[in-house]
Scaffold this motif. Structure first.
Motif, PDB file in Angstrom:
ATOM      1  N   HIS A 140     -39.544 -15.297 -30.482  1.00 12.76           N
ATOM      2  CA  HIS A 140     -38.594 -15.047 -31.566  1.00 12.76           C
ATOM      3  C   HIS A 140     -37.219 -15.616 -31.236  1.00 12.76           C
ATOM      4  O   HIS A 140     -36.523 -16.139 -32.125  1.00 12.76           O
ATOM      5  CB  HIS A 140     -38.488 -13.542 -31.825  1.00 12.76           C
ATOM      6  CG  HIS A 140     -37.566 -13.190 -32.946  1.00 12.76           C
ATOM      7  ND1 HIS A 140     -36.247 -12.829 -32.747  1.00 12.76           N
ATOM      8  CD2 HIS A 140     -37.752 -13.168 -34.298  1.00 12.76           C
ATOM      9  CE1 HIS A 140     -35.674 -12.588 -33.899  1.00 12.76           C
ATOM     10  NE2 HIS A 140     -36.564 -12.778 -34.862  1.00 12.76           N
ATOM     11  N   ALA A 141     -36.829 -15.533 -29.983  1.00 12.68           N
ATOM     12  CA  ALA A 141     -35.532 -16.077 -29.571  1.00 12.68           C
ATOM     13  C   ALA A 141     -35.461 -17.581 -29.798  1.00 12.68           C
ATOM     14  O   ALA A 141     -34.382 -18.135 -30.006  1.00 12.68           O
ATOM     15  CB  ALA A 141     -35.282 -15.750 -28.096  1.00 12.68           C
ATOM     16  N   ALA A 142     -36.631 -18.219 -29.785  1.00 11.15           N
ATOM     17  CA  ALA A 142     -36.674 -19.665 -30.024  1.00 11.15           C
ATOM     18  C   ALA A 142     -36.473 -20.010 -31.491  1.00 11.15           C
ATOM     19  O   ALA A 142     -36.251 -21.181 -31.827  1.00 11.15           O
ATOM     20  CB  ALA A 142     -38.014 -20.223 -29.538  1.00 11.15           C
ATOM     21  N   CYS A 143     -36.520 -19.009 -32.366  1.00  8.63           N
ATOM     22  CA  CYS A 143     -36.417 -19.241 -33.811  1.00  8.63           C
ATOM     23  C   CYS A 143     -35.049 -18.907 -34.385  1.00  8.63           C
ATOM     24  O   CYS A 143     -34.816 -19.108 -35.581  1.00  8.63           O
ATOM     25  CB  CYS A 143     -37.481 -18.406 -34.551  1.00  8.63           C
ATOM     26  SG  CYS A 143     -39.176 -18.757 -34.053  1.00  8.63           S
ATOM     27  N   VAL A 144     -34.150 -18.363 -33.574  1.00  7.46           N
ATOM     28  CA  VAL A 144     -32.849 -17.937 -34.083  1.00  7.46           C
ATOM     29  C   VAL A 144     -31.779 -18.932 -33.665  1.00  7.46           C
ATOM     30  O   VAL A 144     -31.906 -19.613 -32.650  1.00  7.46           O
ATOM     31  CB  VAL A 144     -32.489 -16.517 -33.584  1.00  7.46           C
ATOM     32  CG1 VAL A 144     -33.519 -15.512 -34.073  1.00  7.46           C
ATOM     33  CG2 VAL A 144     -32.406 -16.475 -32.061  1.00  7.46           C
ATOM     34  N   THR A 145     -30.727 -19.004 -34.469  1.00  6.94           N
ATOM     35  CA  THR A 145     -29.638 -19.936 -34.172  1.00  6.94           C
ATOM     36  C   THR A 145     -28.578 -19.300 -33.279  1.00  6.94           C
ATOM     37  O   THR A 145     -27.932 -19.983 -32.493  1.00  6.94           O
ATOM     38  CB  THR A 145     -28.978 -20.408 -35.482  1.00  6.94           C
ATOM     39  OG1 THR A 145     -28.574 -19.263 -36.249  1.00  6.94           O
ATOM     40  CG2 THR A 145     -29.961 -21.226 -36.308  1.00  6.94           C
ATOM     41  N   ASP A 146     -28.393 -17.980 -33.407  1.00  9.08           N
ATOM     42  CA  ASP A 146     -27.418 -17.295 -32.562  1.00  9.08           C
ATOM     43  C   ASP A 146     -27.935 -17.205 -31.138  1.00  9.08           C
ATOM     44  O   ASP A 146     -29.147 -17.252 -30.887  1.00  9.08           O
ATOM     45  CB  ASP A 146     -27.139 -15.886 -33.096  1.00  9.08           C
ATOM     46  CG  ASP A 146     -26.564 -15.924 -34.506  1.00  9.08           C
ATOM     47  OD1 ASP A 146     -25.912 -16.932 -34.841  1.00  9.08           O
ATOM     48  OD2 ASP A 146     -26.782 -14.957 -35.260  1.00  9.08           O
ATOM     49  N   PRO A 148     -29.511 -15.785 -28.247  1.00 12.54           N
ATOM     50  CA  PRO A 148     -30.377 -14.606 -28.108  1.00 12.54           C
ATOM     51  C   PRO A 148     -30.052 -13.807 -26.863  1.00 12.54           C
ATOM     52  O   PRO A 148     -29.500 -14.325 -25.882  1.00 12.54           O
ATOM     53  CB  PRO A 148     -31.780 -15.210 -28.017  1.00 12.54           C
ATOM     54  CG  PRO A 148     -31.550 -16.576 -27.426  1.00 12.54           C
ATOM     55  CD  PRO A 148     -30.222 -17.035 -27.939  1.00 12.54           C
ATOM     56  N   ALA A 149     -30.418 -12.514 -26.913  1.00 13.74           N
ATOM     57  CA  ALA A 149     -30.161 -11.623 -25.765  1.00 13.74           C
ATOM     58  C   ALA A 149     -31.299 -11.661 -24.764  1.00 13.74           C
ATOM     59  O   ALA A 149     -31.233 -11.003 -23.729  1.00 13.74           O
ATOM     60  CB  ALA A 149     -29.954 -10.197 -26.267  1.00 13.74           C
ATOM     61  N   VAL A 150     -32.343 -12.400 -25.060  1.00 19.01           N
ATOM     62  CA  VAL A 150     -33.511 -12.496 -24.172  1.00 19.01           C
ATOM     63  C   VAL A 150     -33.781 -13.970 -23.886  1.00 19.01           C
ATOM     64  O   VAL A 150     -33.311 -14.854 -24.612  1.00 19.01           O
ATOM     65  CB  VAL A 150     -34.748 -11.844 -24.815  1.00 19.01           C
ATOM     66  CG1 VAL A 150     -34.518 -10.352 -25.030  1.00 19.01           C
ATOM     67  CG2 VAL A 150     -35.096 -12.512 -26.134  1.00 19.01           C
ATOM     68  N   PRO A 151     -34.547 -14.251 -22.826  1.00 22.58           N
ATOM     69  CA  PRO A 151     -34.875 -15.649 -22.507  1.00 22.58           C
ATOM     70  C   PRO A 151     -35.636 -16.320 -23.646  1.00 22.58           C
ATOM     71  O   PRO A 151     -36.411 -15.684 -24.360  1.00 22.58           O
ATOM     72  CB  PRO A 151     -35.748 -15.527 -21.256  1.00 22.58           C
ATOM     73  CG  PRO A 151     -35.386 -14.208 -20.654  1.00 22.58           C
ATOM     74  CD  PRO A 151     -35.055 -13.311 -21.806  1.00 22.58           C
TER      75      PRO A 151
END
Length: 206
Positions: A140-146, A148-151
């Motif tokens: 999911h972090a790979a899909c957000v522009t901001d 991310p709080a996780v790797p």
């Protein structure tokens, strides 16, 4: 004064009439197509919103069906509520809304790879929920522009970037749904574990 876009011809009664030039016709057709294009895009957006609403409703019904509140009521009320939830689920599933995405060959392959990576994790959820949750969060972090709080899963990110924009949005929504489902399942397990401890304490007179 001659007009550039107006042609004149003589009709049967010997009078001149004005006809539209090819440029006028082309301009009018282009204007019509521009208006239709706006309506087509609005139509697709409405259909996409309906598709998302269907997914949301189904998820809400499933959440109620699997909720701890459903387990904490008497059998008669639980049966009645379960029947109502099943009826609503059945009606929701009768609605089919689909917005097809035009993809290139590369985008088709990227989507197939992205779905396969998600399916692999989803298939192992019951084996290790916490590890699966961490992997889903990395996807999911790979899909957000901001930031991310996780790797970020770099491999998945390169795959998602190659997908069509509409597919990227759907992939992100599916990951969010899976993460919510894992969270709800973990909460249910914790509650059930606490109840087991409470029952054991009562049985031991503590």
């Amino acid at each position: 004064m001659a007009q550039a876009k107006i042609n004149a011809k003589m009709n049967e009664k010997g009078k001149f009439t004005r006809t539209m030039s090819m440029a006028d016709r082309s301009g009018r057709l282009l204007e019509n197509l521009d208006q239709i294009e706006m309506r087509v895009e609005a139509f697709r957006e409405e259909a996409t919103a309906m598709e998302q609403e269907r997914e949301s409703l189904i998820e809400m019904i499933q959440s109620i069906q699997n909720s701890q509140e459903m387990r904490n009521i008497c059998d008669g009320e639980r049966e009645e509520l379960s029947l109502t939830a099943s009826r609503l689920m059945g009606r929701a599933l009768t609605v089919h809304v689909s917005v097809d995405t035009i993809r290139s060959g590369q985008q088709e392959e990227a989507l197939k790879n992205a779905v396969a990576m998600i399916d692999e994790i989803a298939g192992k959820l019951l084996e290790d929920m916490q590890a699966s949750r961490r992997r889903l969060q990395a996807l999911h972090a790979a899909c957000v522009t901001d930031a991310p709080a996780v790797p970020v899963d770099q491999k998945f990110q390169s795959v998602v970037i190659s997908c069509a924009l509409e597919d990227q949005k759907k992939i992100k929504r599916r990951l969010e749904t899976l993460i919510r489902n894992v969270d709800n399942a973990e909460k249910t397990i914790k509650v059930m574990d606490n109840q087991t401890v409470d029952h054991s304490s009562l049985a031991n007179g503590k």
